[in-house]
Design a protein around this motif. Sequence first.
Motif, PDB file in Angstrom:
ATOM      1  N   GLU A  22       0.829  -1.204   0.000  1.00 21.42           N
ATOM      2  CA  GLU A  22       0.000   0.000   0.000  1.00 21.42           C
ATOM      3  C   GLU A  22       0.870   1.263   0.000  1.00 21.42           C
ATOM      4  OE1 GLU A  22      -2.566  -0.324   3.347  1.00 21.42           O
ATOM      5  OE2 GLU A  22      -3.859  -1.885   2.446  1.00 21.42           O
ATOM      6  N   CYS A  23       1.982   1.149   0.707  1.00 17.87           N
ATOM      7  CA  CYS A  23       2.903   2.298   0.741  1.00 17.87           C
ATOM      8  C   CYS A  23       3.464   2.571  -0.654  1.00 17.87           C
ATOM      9  CB  CYS A  23       4.026   2.031   1.742  1.00 17.87           C
ATOM     10  SG  CYS A  23       5.210   3.395   1.878  1.00 17.87           S
ATOM     11  N   TYR A  24       3.890   1.517  -1.377  1.00 19.74           N
ATOM     12  CA  TYR A  24       4.399   1.674  -2.742  1.00 19.74           C
ATOM     13  C   TYR A  24       3.323   2.261  -3.646  1.00 19.74           C
ATOM     14  CZ  TYR A  24       8.626  -1.060  -1.739  1.00 19.74           C
ATOM     15  OH  TYR A  24       9.818  -1.504  -1.252  1.00 19.74           O
ATOM     16  N   HIS A  26       0.686   4.169  -2.790  1.00 15.28           N
ATOM     17  CA  HIS A  26       0.378   5.560  -2.459  1.00 15.28           C
ATOM     18  C   HIS A  26       1.526   6.512  -2.825  1.00 15.28           C
ATOM     19  CE1 HIS A  26      -2.660   3.718   0.405  1.00 15.28           C
ATOM     20  NE2 HIS A  26      -3.390   4.545  -0.394  1.00 15.28           N
ATOM     21  N   THR A  27       2.730   6.022  -2.784  1.00 20.83           N
ATOM     22  CA  THR A  27       3.882   6.893  -3.078  1.00 20.83           C
ATOM     23  C   THR A  27       4.245   6.878  -4.558  1.00 20.83           C
ATOM     24  OG1 THR A  27       5.396   5.085  -2.541  1.00 20.83           O
ATOM     25  CG2 THR A  27       4.827   6.627  -0.764  1.00 20.83           C
TER      26      THR A  27
END
Length: 270
Positions: A22-24, A26-27
């Motif tokens: 999810e971090c990848y 969103h970024t």
Amino acid sequence: MTESENISERLMAHQAARLLTECYRHTGRLALLADFLPRYQALSDSIASDAKIRQLAAANIRFETEKKEQENRALTAEVALKDSRLRTTLLVGTLCLLLAAGTIVWVVMRHRAIRIRQEAAATLLREQEAQLHSLIRDRQQLNDRNLDLVRQLSDIQATHENTCNLDSIMESLQQSLFSKEDAERFRQNFSAVYPTALNRLRSRCPDLTYSDELFCMLAMLQLDNFEMARTLGISKSSVSKTRYRIRIKLGLPEGADADTEIRKVMSVKE
């Protein structure tokens, strides 16, 4: 490391991988996301497979548990049934033993009572037979004394004059020794010993006289001519005449012993 610890670490790794994915996203690090996504998918598949395995294992455990519980219930029911059957068998066996014991006691007591009655009846029969023979002996002894007295009176009459009264005395002494009371008592004792003898005799020949029946009773007791003469107070020739008269009345076969045939008539139902 235990299986539960291994599963816990894998769940934590899967959670961390999901957060990283999810971090990848969103970024905007799509290259890293594309590179990491297969690993995340493989980890997710592994976790899903483990979950299915656990579900299957749990279902199998529940199935085995229910199966064991059913087996235990069936075994408990079988044990209870066997116990009930055993109790029933023991109860029935005990009742059968009690019934058998009661039956044995009843049979023994019944046989004892029958034996006591038979012994009492046999004792009474012996007493009645003894009374019969005692009465006969008394009559015979009285007859002997009367005959002796008649001889003495005859001697006196032969040696003395004016003895006309002796004739009537001797005549009375020579009459039948059985009085009506004695004859009735003799008949009662005889009927007690031989209950059906007189009835059979009368059914064969209803025309027999009272004296004929008395003669037949003496024949039934197997008295010979001399004993009959002593008992009845008559001569042996009179005994023979009476026997011949009864032979004719009963229709006894010629040449057969009359007394034996009389006993057959009185003891065997034709």
